[in-house]
Design a protein around this motif. Structure first.
Motif, PDB file in Angstrom:
ATOM      1  N   GLU A 238       0.824  -1.208   0.000  1.00 17.82           N
ATOM      2  CA  GLU A 238       0.000   0.000   0.000  1.00 17.82           C
ATOM      3  C   GLU A 238       0.863   1.265   0.000  1.00 17.82           C
ATOM      4  N   ILE A 239       1.997   1.218   0.701  1.00 18.73           N
ATOM      5  CA  ILE A 239       2.930   2.348   0.655  1.00 18.73           C
ATOM      6  C   ILE A 239       3.494   2.503  -0.761  1.00 18.73           C
ATOM      7  N   ALA A 240       3.787   1.373  -1.412  1.00 21.28           N
ATOM      8  CA  ALA A 240       4.277   1.416  -2.788  1.00 21.28           C
ATOM      9  C   ALA A 240       3.232   2.035  -3.710  1.00 21.28           C
ATOM     10  N   GLU A 241       1.966   1.777  -3.462  1.00 17.60           N
ATOM     11  CA  GLU A 241       0.895   2.352  -4.272  1.00 17.60           C
ATOM     12  C   GLU A 241       0.821   3.871  -4.089  1.00 17.60           C
ATOM     13  N   VAL A 242       1.066   4.341  -2.874  1.00 16.12           N
ATOM     14  CA  VAL A 242       1.095   5.788  -2.622  1.00 16.12           C
ATOM     15  C   VAL A 242       2.235   6.434  -3.413  1.00 16.12           C
ATOM     16  N   LEU A 243       3.400   5.797  -3.395  1.00 20.13           N
ATOM     17  CA  LEU A 243       4.551   6.334  -4.132  1.00 20.13           C
ATOM     18  C   LEU A 243       4.313   6.279  -5.635  1.00 20.13           C
ATOM     19  N   ALA A 244       3.596   5.251  -6.097  1.00 19.94           N
ATOM     20  CA  ALA A 244       3.248   5.179  -7.521  1.00 19.94           C
ATOM     21  C   ALA A 244       2.352   6.356  -7.904  1.00 19.94           C
ATOM     22  N   GLN A 245       1.428   6.700  -7.006  1.00 20.98           N
ATOM     23  CA  GLN A 245       0.549   7.835  -7.275  1.00 20.98           C
ATOM     24  C   GLN A 245       1.358   9.138  -7.319  1.00 20.98           C
ATOM     25  N   TYR A 246       2.323   9.267  -6.403  1.00 16.89           N
ATOM     26  CA  TYR A 246       3.188  10.450  -6.423  1.00 16.89           C
ATOM     27  C   TYR A 246       3.912  10.560  -7.771  1.00 16.89           C
ATOM     28  N   ARG A 247       4.448   9.441  -8.245  1.00 19.04           N
ATOM     29  CA  ARG A 247       5.205   9.492  -9.495  1.00 19.04           C
ATOM     30  C   ARG A 247       4.293   9.789 -10.678  1.00 19.04           C
ATOM     31  N   HIS A 248       3.080   9.270 -10.614  1.00 17.84           N
ATOM     32  CA  HIS A 248       2.126   9.557 -11.681  1.00 17.84           C
ATOM     33  C   HIS A 248       1.821  11.048 -11.735  1.00 17.84           C
ATOM     34  N   HIS A 249       1.605  11.661 -10.590  1.00 13.95           N
ATOM     35  CA  HIS A 249       1.355  13.101 -10.550  1.00 13.95           C
ATOM     36  C   HIS A 249       2.579  13.885 -11.001  1.00 13.95           C
ATOM     37  N   ASP A 250       3.772  13.388 -10.653  1.00 12.45           N
ATOM     38  CA  ASP A 250       5.005  14.091 -10.981  1.00 12.45           C
ATOM     39  C   ASP A 250       5.331  14.015 -12.466  1.00 12.45           C
ATOM     40  N   SER A 251       4.709  13.075 -13.175  1.00 13.15           N
ATOM     41  CA  SER A 251       5.004  12.921 -14.599  1.00 13.15           C
ATOM     42  C   SER A 251       4.624  14.158 -15.406  1.00 13.15           C
ATOM     43  N   ALA A 252       3.607  14.908 -14.945  1.00 11.72           N
ATOM     44  CA  ALA A 252       3.222  16.140 -15.643  1.00 11.72           C
ATOM     45  C   ALA A 252       4.348  17.168 -15.566  1.00 11.72           C
ATOM     46  N   ARG A 253       4.993  17.262 -14.398  1.00 14.38           N
ATOM     47  CA  ARG A 253       6.122  18.183 -14.261  1.00 14.38           C
ATOM     48  C   ARG A 253       7.282  17.750 -15.158  1.00 14.38           C
ATOM     49  N   GLU A 254       7.521  16.452 -15.205  1.00 15.23           N
ATOM     50  CA  GLU A 254       8.619  15.951 -16.043  1.00 15.23           C
ATOM     51  C   GLU A 254       8.343  16.215 -17.528  1.00 15.23           C
ATOM     52  N   THR A 255       7.095  16.081 -17.940  1.00 15.03           N
ATOM     53  CA  THR A 255       6.737  16.360 -19.335  1.00 15.03           C
ATOM     54  C   THR A 255       6.989  17.819 -19.680  1.00 15.03           C
ATOM     55  N   ALA A 256       6.612  18.724 -18.772  1.00 17.58           N
ATOM     56  CA  ALA A 256       6.837  20.146 -19.012  1.00 17.58           C
ATOM     57  C   ALA A 256       8.335  20.453 -19.057  1.00 17.58           C
ATOM     58  N   ALA A 257       9.103  19.824 -18.158  1.00 19.20           N
ATOM     59  CA  ALA A 257      10.548  20.037 -18.147  1.00 19.20           C
ATOM     60  C   ALA A 257      11.185  19.533 -19.430  1.00 19.20           C
ATOM     61  N   ARG A 258      10.667  18.437 -19.941  1.00 24.06           N
ATOM     62  CA  ARG A 258      11.199  17.872 -21.190  1.00 24.06           C
ATOM     63  C   ARG A 258      10.926  18.824 -22.363  1.00 24.06           C
ATOM     64  N   ARG A 259       9.731  19.415 -22.423  1.00 17.08           N
ATOM     65  CA  ARG A 259       9.431  20.361 -23.503  1.00 17.08           C
ATOM     66  C   ARG A 259      10.361  21.574 -23.434  1.00 17.08           C
ATOM     67  N   ALA A 260      10.604  22.067 -22.217  1.00 16.46           N
ATOM     68  CA  ALA A 260      11.504  23.210 -22.059  1.00 16.46           C
ATOM     69  C   ALA A 260      12.924  22.853 -22.486  1.00 16.46           C
ATOM     70  N   ALA A 261      13.362  21.642 -22.148  1.00 16.43           N
ATOM     71  CA  ALA A 261      14.706  21.194 -22.534  1.00 16.43           C
ATOM     72  C   ALA A 261      14.834  21.068 -24.044  1.00 16.43           C
ATOM     73  N   ASP A 262      13.807  20.516 -24.697  1.00 19.35           N
ATOM     74  CA  ASP A 262      13.831  20.405 -26.157  1.00 19.35           C
ATOM     75  C   ASP A 262      13.976  21.782 -26.805  1.00 19.35           C
ATOM     76  N   ALA A 263      13.279  22.782 -26.256  1.00 15.28           N
ATOM     77  CA  ALA A 263      13.351  24.134 -26.810  1.00 15.28           C
ATOM     78  C   ALA A 263      14.752  24.719 -26.632  1.00 15.28           C
ATOM     79  N   LEU A 264      15.355  24.498 -25.463  1.00 18.07           N
ATOM     80  CA  LEU A 264      16.714  24.991 -25.224  1.00 18.07           C
ATOM     81  C   LEU A 264      17.712  24.326 -26.161  1.00 18.07           C
TER      82      LEU A 264
END
Length: 506
Positions: A238-264
């Protein structure tokens, strides 16, 4: 959730290639994506295994396929979902192997992404969990409530781990990546180097649980509890499931960071880029406007640029004091810009991390080239050219393995020439050495050996004769023959350098 539930999701367009009803009714505990030839150490019971079949090639024997499928069967995988994009179809030999090992096999069409499958499973599983009666939870209700609040606030993994294990007395627990990087740890957990972390996991000490989510072989997360009995298995899941949810939410930030990196990186690759545009792109990536910077270019075989970006980003995260932006250049080449920091112009220790990355997927060649320091943002284009040359040198040094080369290391003629394309090196060597390069006769091979020794002994007739057990006059005769065949004069320094370079280019 069960395997056959995936078939009801028409948007995924999955096809059953083999699977009895009892196998399709198996419960799904999670999802993992792998293209390792032997994925055994990364699998957990009940997982769906997604594979693009990059590890297989037409002509491979049945034994190789059987090893892969047997690893899934031994680990208790719920099913194998094989992508059709790499080979156009799922090979029949894989179908036969799955039938023999009783592993359900589903085909994933090219238009369905593994991310879509992962999200479908993730959302369905969390929907199932939300409907679970309170008595079915292993975590106490107050802990679940606090963890949900922390997730909503965007709390860091350290805070999540601390709260999740506090009611158990705060046992030592680490959240690790596949390369041994410590993402988070409880207060009682000791600091670990990436080598110590990998050694502990490999030794089988304690309990290790993979965190669900869309991740590759290089940046997968693992929950590692040092004491085997420090937490009940259901609590740990169940703790692993909580961390999976955190990573799922964090994926939006990573996607935005990737777009910014591609532009740079697009600006860095441009022949001319306005300073204001570069400053804005650096700011969007969270990088300072002032250097020094370094550029890293990476390659994962000849394909899979997205996985190469993941590998490069994972390696760079081992140096938290050096912010970076990793993405794809306009041509699809993985690269990163690193802010070295004021007064710190030495390259990141990628060569120390690279072996751990390569072990995550040993059958895939993995290379990187690192530029010298770029004093300003306007020098990024020059640094990119340096990194590309260093990448070519790394590939030349270990074509089928893993290597990192920095331009700072290209301090010898041999190292410098290693970055020249192989076709150019071959053409140069053949042209300069002439008939000697072809080695068609015993006499030509004998002359080649004499030339190598003569140049290695800095043109000393006596030492060459001694090493080859020849009379000095014989050495003189052979050198004259070499000069005739190559058109070079070995009394001239520039001609000696030409022939030395030609020998290095073979």
């Amino acid at each position: 959730m069960h395997v056959h539930d995936l078939l009801q999701l028409t948007a995924l367009d999955l096809t059953v290639l083999w699977g009895e009803d009892s196998l399709l009714a198996r419960e799904v505990s999670g999802v993992t994506a792998t293209d390792l030839e032997d994925p055994a150490r990364f699998l957990q019971p009940g997982e769906l295994v997604l594979s693009g079949l990059v590890w297989w090639a037409p002509g491979d024997d049945r034994e190789k396929v059987d090893r892969f499928v047997a690893a899934l069967a031994d680990a208790g995988a719920a099913a194998l979902l094989a992508g059709e994009e790499t080979h156009g179809t799922v090979p029949e030999v894989l179908v036969e192997s799955c039938r023999a090992h009783r592993v359900a096999l589903l085909a994933v069409p090219a238009h369905t992404t593994f991310r879509a499958i992962t999200e479908a499973v993730y959302l369905r599983r969390w929907g199932d969990l939300s409907r679970r009666p309170a008595g079915h939870y292993a975590l106490p209700e107050n802990v679940r409530t606090e963890l949900a609040g922390l997730l909503a606030e965007g709390a860091a993994p350290d805070a999540l781990l601390d709260r999740a294990f506090a009611h158990l007395g705060g046992p030592a627990c680490h959240l690790l990546t596949a390369t041994g990087r410590v993402v988070a740890r409880t207060p009682a957990a000791p600091e670990l180097t990436h080598r110590q972390a990998r050694r502990d996991v490999a030794a089988g000490a304690g309990t290790t649980l993979r965190i669900e989510g869309e991740q590759g072989p290089y940046d997968a997360w693992f929950l590692h509890l040092r004491g085997a009995d420090d937490a009940p298995p259901r609590v740990l899941h169940e703790i692993a499931e909580v961390l999976a949810q955190y990573r799922h939410h964090d994926s939006a930030r990573e996607t935005a960071a990737r777009r910014a990196a591609d532009a740079l990186l697009a600006l860095a690759a441009a022949d001319t880029a306005e300073r204001s545009a570069l400053d804005a792109a650096l700011h969007a990536c969270g990088l300072p406007a002032d250097g020094p910077f370094r550029v890293v270019v990476a390659a994962l075989g000849d394909a899979e640029p997205d996985q190469a970006v993941r590998a490069l980003a994972e390696a760079l995260r081992h140096s938290p004091d050096e912010p970076f932006a990793a993405g794809l250049l306009p041509g699809g080449q993985p690269a990163a810009v690193i802010a070295a920091g004021s007064g710190k112009a030495t390259p990141s220790p990628l060569d120390a991390i690279w072996p751990a990355l390569h072990e995550c997927r040993p059958q895939a060649p993995l290379h990187a080239g690192v530029s010298g320091p770029a004093a300003t943002a306007g020098d990024l284009d020059s640094a990119l050219r340096q990194a590309r040359y260093a990448l070519a040198a790394a590939r030349s040094a270990a074509p089928d393995g893993a290597a990192v080369t920095s331009v700072d290391e290209l301090t010898t003629l041999g190292a410098l020439l290693s970055g020249v394309p192989a076709e150019v090196r071959t053409a140069f060597s053949s042209r300069v050495l002439g008939p000697l390069a072809r080695g068609g006769s015993a006499s030509h091979r004998m002359l080649m050996e004499t030339l190598e020794v003569f140049l290695a002994q800095h043109g000393s007739w006596a030492r060459t004769a001694e090493i080859l057990h020849l009379h000095v006059n014989t050495v003189h005769y052979r050198i004259q023959r070499i000069e005739t065949l190559t058109g070079r004069d070995l009394s001239r320094l520039d001609h000696k350098l030409d022939l030395h370079a030609a020998l290095l280019c073979r």
